[in-house]
Design a protein around this motif. Sequence first.
Motif, PDB file in Angstrom:
ATOM      1  N   VAL A  19     -50.506   1.356 -19.577  1.00 50.11           N
ATOM      2  CA  VAL A  19     -49.791   2.631 -19.709  1.00 50.11           C
ATOM      3  C   VAL A  19     -49.834   3.406 -18.401  1.00 50.11           C
ATOM      4  O   VAL A  19     -48.819   3.944 -17.934  1.00 50.11           O
ATOM      5  N   GLU A  20     -51.027   3.454 -17.788  1.00 47.77           N
ATOM      6  CA  GLU A  20     -51.170   4.196 -16.537  1.00 47.77           C
ATOM      7  C   GLU A  20     -50.365   3.563 -15.416  1.00 47.77           C
ATOM      8  O   GLU A  20     -49.803   4.264 -14.567  1.00 47.77           O
ATOM      9  N   ARG A  21     -50.320   2.217 -15.390  1.00 54.53           N
ATOM     10  CA  ARG A  21     -49.523   1.537 -14.362  1.00 54.53           C
ATOM     11  C   ARG A  21     -48.042   1.883 -14.499  1.00 54.53           C
ATOM     12  O   ARG A  21     -47.367   2.155 -13.505  1.00 54.53           O
ATOM     13  N   GLU A  22     -47.549   1.896 -15.729  1.00 59.42           N
ATOM     14  CA  GLU A  22     -46.142   2.219 -15.956  1.00 59.42           C
ATOM     15  C   GLU A  22     -45.857   3.677 -15.593  1.00 59.42           C
ATOM     16  O   GLU A  22     -44.838   3.993 -14.978  1.00 59.42           O
ATOM     17  N   GLN A  23     -46.787   4.573 -15.965  1.00 59.09           N
ATOM     18  CA  GLN A  23     -46.614   5.981 -15.617  1.00 59.09           C
ATOM     19  C   GLN A  23     -46.618   6.190 -14.103  1.00 59.09           C
ATOM     20  O   GLN A  23     -45.826   6.976 -13.573  1.00 59.09           O
ATOM     21  N   HIS A  24     -47.513   5.466 -13.422  1.00 60.97           N
ATOM     22  CA  HIS A  24     -47.582   5.567 -11.962  1.00 60.97           C
ATOM     23  C   HIS A  24     -46.305   5.047 -11.322  1.00 60.97           C
ATOM     24  O   HIS A  24     -45.785   5.634 -10.354  1.00 60.97           O
ATOM     25  N   ARG A  25     -45.773   3.947 -11.872  1.00 58.16           N
ATOM     26  CA  ARG A  25     -44.534   3.378 -11.330  1.00 58.16           C
ATOM     27  C   ARG A  25     -43.371   4.353 -11.492  1.00 58.16           C
ATOM     28  O   ARG A  25     -42.591   4.575 -10.554  1.00 58.16           O
ATOM     29  N   LEU A  26     -43.264   4.962 -12.677  1.00 55.97           N
ATOM     30  CA  LEU A  26     -42.189   5.911 -12.924  1.00 55.97           C
ATOM     31  C   LEU A  26     -42.324   7.155 -12.059  1.00 55.97           C
ATOM     32  O   LEU A  26     -41.328   7.692 -11.558  1.00 55.97           O
ATOM     33  N   LYS A  27     -43.579   7.598 -11.872  1.00 62.14           N
ATOM     34  CA  LYS A  27     -43.812   8.769 -11.032  1.00 62.14           C
ATOM     35  C   LYS A  27     -43.441   8.488  -9.586  1.00 62.14           C
ATOM     36  O   LYS A  27     -42.813   9.313  -8.915  1.00 62.14           O
ATOM     37  N   ARG A  28     -43.841   7.299  -9.094  1.00 57.34           N
ATOM     38  CA  ARG A  28     -43.508   6.917  -7.716  1.00 57.34           C
ATOM     39  C   ARG A  28     -41.995   6.791  -7.537  1.00 57.34           C
ATOM     40  O   ARG A  28     -41.449   7.215  -6.515  1.00 57.34           O
ATOM     41  N   GLN A  29     -41.321   6.230  -8.535  1.00 54.24           N
ATOM     42  CA  GLN A  29     -39.867   6.091  -8.476  1.00 54.24           C
ATOM     43  C   GLN A  29     -39.197   7.462  -8.467  1.00 54.24           C
ATOM     44  O   GLN A  29     -38.242   7.691  -7.713  1.00 54.24           O
ATOM     45  N   LYS A  30     -39.714   8.387  -9.279  1.00 56.11           N
ATOM     46  CA  LYS A  30     -39.154   9.736  -9.327  1.00 56.11           C
ATOM     47  C   LYS A  30     -39.337  10.448  -7.995  1.00 56.11           C
ATOM     48  O   LYS A  30     -38.415  11.107  -7.493  1.00 56.11           O
ATOM     49  N   GLN A  31     -40.535  10.337  -7.409  1.00 56.21           N
ATOM     50  CA  GLN A  31     -40.796  10.965  -6.116  1.00 56.21           C
ATOM     51  C   GLN A  31     -39.891  10.403  -5.028  1.00 56.21           C
ATOM     52  O   GLN A  31     -39.402  11.144  -4.167  1.00 56.21           O
ATOM     53  N   LYS A  32     -39.677   9.096  -5.082  1.00 53.55           N
ATOM     54  CA  LYS A  32     -38.823   8.450  -4.096  1.00 53.55           C
ATOM     55  C   LYS A  32     -37.391   8.949  -4.214  1.00 53.55           C
ATOM     56  O   LYS A  32     -36.720   9.215  -3.206  1.00 53.55           O
ATOM     57  N   ARG A  33     -36.923   9.101  -5.435  1.00 58.52           N
ATOM     58  CA  ARG A  33     -35.573   9.601  -5.648  1.00 58.52           C
ATOM     59  C   ARG A  33     -35.449  11.046  -5.191  1.00 58.52           C
ATOM     60  O   ARG A  33     -34.452  11.428  -4.561  1.00 58.52           O
ATOM     61  N   GLU A  34     -36.437  11.863  -5.531  1.00 57.23           N
ATOM     62  CA  GLU A  34     -36.391  13.274  -5.144  1.00 57.23           C
ATOM     63  C   GLU A  34     -36.414  13.432  -3.627  1.00 57.23           C
ATOM     64  O   GLU A  34     -35.716  14.287  -3.074  1.00 57.23           O
ATOM     65  N   GLN A  35     -37.228  12.605  -2.961  1.00 59.03           N
ATOM     66  CA  GLN A  35     -37.283  12.661  -1.502  1.00 59.03           C
ATOM     67  C   GLN A  35     -35.951  12.253  -0.885  1.00 59.03           C
ATOM     68  O   GLN A  35     -35.465  12.893   0.048  1.00 59.03           O
ATOM     69  N   ALA A  36     -35.360  11.185  -1.406  1.00 63.97           N
ATOM     70  CA  ALA A  36     -34.071  10.733  -0.896  1.00 63.97           C
ATOM     71  C   ALA A  36     -32.999  11.789  -1.127  1.00 63.97           C
ATOM     72  O   ALA A  36     -32.154  12.039  -0.259  1.00 63.97           O
ATOM     73  N   GLN A  37     -33.034  12.442  -2.300  1.00 65.25           N
ATOM     74  CA  GLN A  37     -32.064  13.485  -2.612  1.00 65.25           C
ATOM     75  C   GLN A  37     -32.221  14.667  -1.669  1.00 65.25           C
ATOM     76  O   GLN A  37     -31.235  15.233  -1.174  1.00 65.25           O
ATOM     77  N   LYS A  38     -33.460  15.040  -1.395  1.00 72.39           N
ATOM     78  CA  LYS A  38     -33.727  16.172  -0.510  1.00 72.39           C
ATOM     79  C   LYS A  38     -33.243  15.887   0.910  1.00 72.39           C
ATOM     80  O   LYS A  38     -32.598  16.726   1.554  1.00 72.39           O
ATOM     81  N   ILE A  39     -33.560  14.686   1.408  1.00 69.35           N
ATOM     82  CA  ILE A  39     -33.130  14.313   2.763  1.00 69.35           C
ATOM     83  C   ILE A  39     -31.610  14.269   2.834  1.00 69.35           C
ATOM     84  O   ILE A  39     -31.003  14.737   3.806  1.00 69.35           O
ATOM     85  N   ALA A  40     -30.990  13.721   1.802  1.00 72.87           N
ATOM     86  CA  ALA A  40     -29.533  13.610   1.787  1.00 72.87           C
ATOM     87  C   ALA A  40     -28.874  14.986   1.793  1.00 72.87           C
ATOM     88  O   ALA A  40     -27.895  15.220   2.514  1.00 72.87           O
ATOM     89  N   GLU A  41     -29.406  15.922   0.998  1.00 76.28           N
ATOM     90  CA  GLU A  41     -28.843  17.271   0.936  1.00 76.28           C
ATOM     91  C   GLU A  41     -28.998  17.994   2.274  1.00 76.28           C
ATOM     92  O   GLU A  41     -28.073  18.670   2.738  1.00 76.28           O
ATOM     93  N   GLN A  42     -30.169  17.862   2.898  1.00 75.99           N
ATOM     94  CA  GLN A  42     -30.392  18.504   4.192  1.00 75.99           C
ATOM     95  C   GLN A  42     -29.491  17.895   5.264  1.00 75.99           C
ATOM     96  O   GLN A  42     -28.896  18.605   6.076  1.00 75.99           O
ATOM     97  N   SER A  43     -29.381  16.574   5.245  1.00 72.70           N
ATOM     98  CA  SER A  43     -28.578  15.877   6.243  1.00 72.70           C
ATOM     99  C   SER A  43     -27.104  16.204   6.086  1.00 72.70           C
ATOM    100  O   SER A  43     -26.368  16.320   7.072  1.00 72.70           O
TER     101      SER A  43
END
Length: 353
Positions: free
Chosen positions: A174-198
Motif C-alpha cells: 500500500v505504501e509503495r503504491e501511495q509513494h508512486r502516486l505521490k511521486r507521479q503527482k509531484q512530477k506532473r505538478e512540477q512539469a505544469q508549473k515549469i510549462a506555465e512559467q515558460s
Amino acid sequence: MSFDLKLSVQQDTQNLSPQQKKLNRLIEQIEQQKIQLAAWQKAQAEIQQQARQTLVPIYTELHDILFQQLEQLWNSLQRYEFSKADIAQLDDKIQNLTAILKSSQVLSEQKRLKVTQIDNFYQQHAEHNQAKKNKKKATVESYDPTETYEQHSNDEQAEINLDSYEYDEQQHEVEREQHRLKRQKQKREQAQKIAEQSLKTVYLKIASIIHPDREQDEQLKVEKTEMLQHANAAYEQQDLFYLLKLQIQVEQNRSMAQKGLSNEQVKFYKLALDAQKQQLDDQIDDIIESLNWTKQTKSKAQKSSNPIHIADMYKKLEADCAELKQQVKWEKERLKYMGKLKGLEMLLGSGVL
C-alpha cells in the motif's frame, strides 16, 4: 497549428553543438508525441463507443445469467439437504457470485436488492462465526495446566510476529503504491508549473522582438504582424511547444551573424521542452488509463518497457469480447444443471460448481 522548425533550418547541422543537436532530437520527439496524442484522442472515443456496442450487451447477458445462478443456488440451499462439504461449496459459490454482482451496473434495482440481502446474510454469518471463535479461543487460553509460562510466551510472540509480518507485507504494498502516486503527482505538478512559467516568458520574449510597430520596412511589418498573430493564438491555446519553436526561429533570424544559440538559451529551451514532453506523456497515459479494460495490457507493457499502441487496444477489445462470449456459453450450461437437484449434485461432486 503547425510550424516546422529545427535548429538546422538556418545553419549547417555539422556546426551545431551537441546540446543543440539534443534539442533538435527533443523537438522531433515532441512532434511525434503530438501526433500520437491526437491519434489517441480520436481512438479513445472510437474504442469507448465500440466497447459500449460490444462489451456492454455481453456483460448484461452474463450478469443476468449469474444472477439466475445465484437465485437458483440460494433457493436450493433452503429447499434441499446437503452434506457439510457440499454446503461449504455452495456457500463459497454464492459469496463469489454476490461479490461480482453487488457492483454490477446492468442489473435491475430489484435484482440488486436481492443480491445485497444475500450478501448481508453472509457478512453477518461470518461476523457471528468469528465472535464464537474469539470467545472459544479466550476460554481455552485462560486455563492450560500443561503449558508453562515460557512456552505460552514464545508461542504468543511467534503468533504476533506472524500476524505482524503479514500486515507489514500488505502495508508495504500500500505504501509503495501511495509513494508512486505521490511521486507521479509531484512530477506532473512540477512539469505544469515549469510549462506555465515558460509559456509567459517565451511569449513576452517573442512579442518584444517581433512587434510590428517597431518595424520600418512595410514588407517585414506585414510578416511580423502575421507572426505575432500566430504567437497570440498559440499563447491563448497554451501551446508552449509552438511558441518555443517560434522563439528559436526568431532568435536565429534576429542576426545572420549569430552562429548559434547560447548555452543558457539551449538549457532554457530544453527545460521547457522537457516539461512539455512530460505533459504530453501524462495526457496519453490518462487516455490509456481511461480505457479500464486495458489495465492488464498496460501492466505487461510497463514490465517489458514496450509502448502500448492503439492497435493493441482494438485487439484487446476483440479478445475480451470473445472471452466473455465463451464465458456466457459456459455459465448457461452450468445454469442448466443447477435447475435440477441431480444436476446440482453432479456439479458439486465433480467440483465444477
